[in-house]
Design an enzyme around this catalytic site. Sequence first.
Site, short mmCIF file in Angstrom:
data_model
loop_
_atom_site.label_atom_id
_atom_site.label_comp_id
_atom_site.label_asym_id
_atom_site.label_seq_id
_atom_site.Cartn_x
_atom_site.Cartn_y
_atom_site.Cartn_z
CG HIS A 12 -1.86 1.17 1.26
ND1 HIS A 12 -3.21 1.02 1.47
CD2 HIS A 12 -1.68 2.51 1.12
CE1 HIS A 12 -3.81 2.19 1.44
NE2 HIS A 12 -2.89 3.12 1.24
CG HIS A 14 -0.75 7.13 -1.03
ND1 HIS A 14 -1.98 7.28 -1.62
CD2 HIS A 14 -0.97 6.46 0.14
CE1 HIS A 14 -2.91 6.72 -0.84
NE2 HIS A 14 -2.32 6.21 0.23
CE LYS A 98 -8.00 2.15 -0.80
NZ LYS A 98 -6.77 2.65 -0.23
CG HIS A 135 -10.05 4.56 3.27
ND1 HIS A 135 -8.84 5.21 3.37
CD2 HIS A 135 -10.80 5.02 4.30
CE1 HIS A 135 -8.87 6.02 4.41
NE2 HIS A 135 -10.05 5.94 5.00
CG HIS A 173 -4.99 2.34 5.72
ND1 HIS A 173 -6.33 2.33 5.98
CD2 HIS A 173 -4.85 3.03 4.56
CE1 HIS A 173 -6.96 3.00 5.03
NE2 HIS A 173 -6.08 3.42 4.16
CG ASP A 246 -1.65 4.90 4.05
OD1 ASP A 246 -1.70 5.33 2.88
OD2 ASP A 246 -2.43 5.26 4.94
C1 NCD Z 1 -3.59 9.08 2.12
C2 NCD Z 1 -3.19 10.13 1.08
O1 NCD Z 1 -2.75 11.22 1.46
O2 NCD Z 1 -3.30 9.84 -0.12
N1 NCD Z 1 -3.62 9.70 3.42
C3 NCD Z 1 -3.54 9.08 4.60
O3 NCD Z 1 -3.64 9.75 5.63
N2 NCD Z 1 -3.35 7.79 4.71
C4 NCD Z 1 -4.92 8.50 1.72
C5 NCD Z 1 -5.31 7.27 2.48
O4 NCD Z 1 -4.71 6.21 2.32
O5 NCD Z 1 -6.26 7.37 3.27
ZN ZN Z 2 -3.27 5.14 1.62
#
Ligand code: NCD
Ligand code: ZN
Length: 343
Positions: A12, A14, A98, A135, A173, A246
């Site tokens: 996971h 970003h 997702k 999520h 998460h 995450d």
């Molecule tokens: C994530 C993001 O900023 O893309 N933020 C977070 O607090 N985890 C989005 C997510 O996974 O909820």
């Molecule tokens: Zn995330």
Amino acid sequence: MHLNITQPDDLHLHVREDAMMSLAISHTARVFARAIIMPNLATPIISTEAALAYRANILLAIPKDSNFIPLMTIYLTDNTPPSEVEKIKSNQHIHAIKYYPAGATTNSDSGVTNLSKTYKILEQMEKHDVPLLVHGEVTDSDIDIFDREKIFIERHLNVLINDFPSLRIVFEHITTKEAVDFVNESSKNIGATITAHHLLLNRSHMLVGGIKPHLYCLPVLKRETHRTALLEAATSANPKFFLGTDSAPHTIKKKESACGCAGIYTAHAALELYAEIFEQENALDKLEGFASQFGADFYNLPHNSRKITLEKSPQTIPATFPVENDAIYPFRAGESVAWRVSQ
Ligand code: NCD
Ligand code: ZN
């Protein structure tokens, strides 16, 4: 002290776009062989074509000496056509869909307004064995933010697993004891990712002695009893629980604001942070399963062939990582992490 393990995967992650992407990818590719890439860009990745175009941009950002492989996902909307599932299934680069409840987190405005609107596509996902990444937080304004995961299980996940018993689901998460119990009690089709920050911190770390915007993420940090349940799950050698950082970078300007963004950046030291946790729990022998085997198994991917070496040797984390005209504030900025990866 050394630990030699199979190269891990981050299930996971970003990585965003542009300059931030270069930073995030270089940090992750330093250690991880593969990562499940989240599709919540400012313009969400809602189709196979968009995911392939995003993948092409990611490939350009991978350092030349790295074999890093991005595992792409697409973003579910109320209008995703069920025919998208067959397209995904026949494409080796896309691994999951997702689900963001609309309004739950960063760039989730195009998310699903009501799960019942997606039943046709969920039927196809179940039939073609395409995993749904969830999520798991309700967005109802009358539900307290600390209860949003727990209520999501009660109102939505229980219905989902009942209506689609063969659908593979990753509860992303997870942050609560209720989520750990739910995953433990569900069929083998239900897995969960656990972040390093939810294993290391509780909500007091974010709120005592002054508010720490860089520790604000979603789902928000919970009380200590929940952290303890997560520690137990992560170190239990139960293959349903696996590593997903995450890591979610936002610029300092966006974090230190009257309305700060949710997201914690850990990619620069992710595996090292998990090693700290597993050492504290006397469970270093369980780290390889959690970081390098169980996630790959859930996604039906082969284990990585390379090995990496973790060394118990402290490193100081930089105060910031510059990005264009701003910077990212990394987890443990200016402080020490007890482990390092020595290839
Ligand atoms: C994530 C993001 O900023 O893309 N933020 C977070 O607090 N985890 C989005 C997510 O996974 O909820
Ligand atoms: Zn995330």
